[in-house]
Scaffold this active site. Sequence first.
Site, PDB file in Angstrom:
ATOM      1  N   THR A 155       0.818  -1.218   0.000  1.00 64.34           N
ATOM      2  CA  THR A 155       0.000   0.000   0.000  1.00 64.34           C
ATOM      3  C   THR A 155       0.850   1.265   0.000  1.00 64.34           C
ATOM      4  O   THR A 155       1.962   1.269   0.550  1.00 64.34           O
ATOM      5  CB  THR A 155      -0.897  -0.020   1.261  1.00 64.34           C
ATOM      6  N   ASP A 156       0.295   2.328  -0.553  1.00 65.63           N
ATOM      7  CA  ASP A 156       0.986   3.630  -0.496  1.00 65.63           C
ATOM      8  C   ASP A 156       1.127   4.134   0.941  1.00 65.63           C
ATOM      9  O   ASP A 156       1.940   5.011   1.224  1.00 65.63           O
ATOM     10  CB  ASP A 156       0.265   4.675  -1.364  1.00 65.63           C
ATOM     11  N   GLU A 157       0.311   3.568   1.867  1.00 68.01           N
ATOM     12  CA  GLU A 157       0.346   4.062   3.254  1.00 68.01           C
ATOM     13  C   GLU A 157       1.691   3.818   3.934  1.00 68.01           C
ATOM     14  O   GLU A 157       1.982   4.445   4.949  1.00 68.01           O
ATOM     15  CB  GLU A 157      -0.781   3.425   4.069  1.00 68.01           C
ATOM     16  N   TYR A 180      -1.642  -0.296  11.127  1.00 67.00           N
ATOM     17  CA  TYR A 180      -1.836  -1.023   9.863  1.00 67.00           C
ATOM     18  C   TYR A 180      -0.653  -0.779   8.926  1.00 67.00           C
ATOM     19  O   TYR A 180      -0.021  -1.725   8.430  1.00 67.00           O
ATOM     20  CB  TYR A 180      -3.150  -0.592   9.183  1.00 67.00           C
ATOM     21  N   LYS A 184       2.331  -3.275   7.393  1.00 64.20           N
ATOM     22  CA  LYS A 184       2.592  -3.493   5.966  1.00 64.20           C
ATOM     23  C   LYS A 184       4.040  -3.112   5.625  1.00 64.20           C
ATOM     24  O   LYS A 184       4.698  -3.795   4.832  1.00 64.20           O
ATOM     25  CB  LYS A 184       1.617  -2.668   5.103  1.00 64.20           C
ATOM     26  N   LEU A 220     -14.625   3.730   3.192  1.00 61.35           N
ATOM     27  CA  LEU A 220     -15.376   4.959   2.914  1.00 61.35           C
ATOM     28  C   LEU A 220     -16.406   4.838   1.782  1.00 61.35           C
ATOM     29  O   LEU A 220     -17.594   5.115   2.004  1.00 61.35           O
ATOM     30  CB  LEU A 220     -14.417   6.123   2.617  1.00 61.35           C
TER      31      LEU A 220
END
Length: 376
Positions: A155-157, A180, A184, A220
């Site tokens: 993920t970009d997170e 989270y 990752k 969302l």
Amino acid sequence: MLERNACVLVYFSGKGDKPLAFSPKSILVTGGAGFIGSNFIHSFVANNPDCKVTNLDCLTYAGNLKNLTAIENNPHYRFVRGDIGDAPLVADLLTELEIDAVVHFAAESHVDRSITGPEIFVRTNVLGTQILLEESRKHLQSGKVGDFRFFQISTDEVYGSLGETGYFTEQTPLAANSPYSASKAGADLLVRAYHETFGMPTLNTRCSNNYGPYHFPEKLIPLLIHNIINKKPLPVYGDGQNVRDWLHVRDHSAAIDLILKKGVPGSVYNIGGNNEWKNIDIVNLVCDLLDTRLGRSDGENRHLITFVKDRPGHDRRYAIDASQLKRDLGWEPAFTFENGIAETIEWYLDNKEWVEGVTSGAYREYYEQQYGRGSV
Ligand code: NAD
Ligand code: DAU
């Protein structure tokens, strides 16, 4: 040292080489009953009719076999209920099914849940990934498999949060802010370590926010659609000015298919469609599209918007630079956001039974009936 490097050469050609053409014959998808994994399996099975696909998923709250009913009788597809942390099971699957690629989606994926209960995120996302890597390493060492890929879906997170300008590139340092994203990032670093240390032919993608069919309605966009249909409040965290970069899940799936076959082992690829939206703008858009679609008066759905307490550590802005993937492998997203969001809204309206099955919990009975409690 020399021996180790010799072993490395068998499995990958190293960073900087031209992309290799890899044709997987039997892949192990983990977490294939979740949102992205199930979408990936549908498109991969359709586009690769000669490749066997095994889906290993332990069916947490986020795993839903109803996502896969359309292919459950396909002779090239099989489902195995099991945990990625079950090393003997993973070892058996790798050997018996002659797996030549692990495409690893399985994870705890929801940021809010990681704030209230981080431990399972570490166990699944970090330790689970390490177990898959270790069993893959032994599988490679056995010499029974030739070309192989370990594909970590990330993920970009992991890059943290951006200010008003700039983009995440593959060189952006990891700076995860939530439990989270930290889990990752930990998994991504293990993937890197298995490549550097053991020569594991890894691929690691980092994608922006996905949307589309089979998205669990705690996230969302599906939450908005579901709540608008049912005239429930639409919770917007903080000031609603946080920015996310949205990509249709089938564009993500197509990128994974391409990278699996043509990506250079040891590489990281960002995936994103240059589609930044402030949360409040997405909320307003979905409200307005559903005003029209549901025959409600203009602005009616916006009355459901409720600003609520902010998510702790809420990353302000994500924006992905996917130019490496576009330049090196020729990937381009097929969906415009206009088409993708309209199609997604139609999907949720056409599949109210799916959403109701999830929100009522009935989807869990479906797999208990089919597979029994705890069966593999
Ligand atoms: P999801 O929560 O919808 O699905 C996760 C799946 O993993 C579920 O089917 C669950 O049952 C399974 N799973 C969880 N723990 C397991 C375990 N121990 N053993 C076997 N199976 C297990 O997640 P998603 O949104 O589809 O995300 C899939 C992957 O893509 C994740 O790794 C996530 O970090 C990554 N990702 C997601 C997004 C996004 O926008 N959703 C964007 C970029 C990357
Ligand atoms: O960027 C990729 C990530 O996108 C993935 O790695 C995660 O697995 C995935 O869950 C998603 O994370 P986000 O936290 O960005 O997604 P979520 O749908 O939870 O929230 C999107 C934005 O909307 C975020 O800024 C928080 C906000 N939000 C979310 C919910 C659920 C709200 O304002 N209200 C809500 O009710």
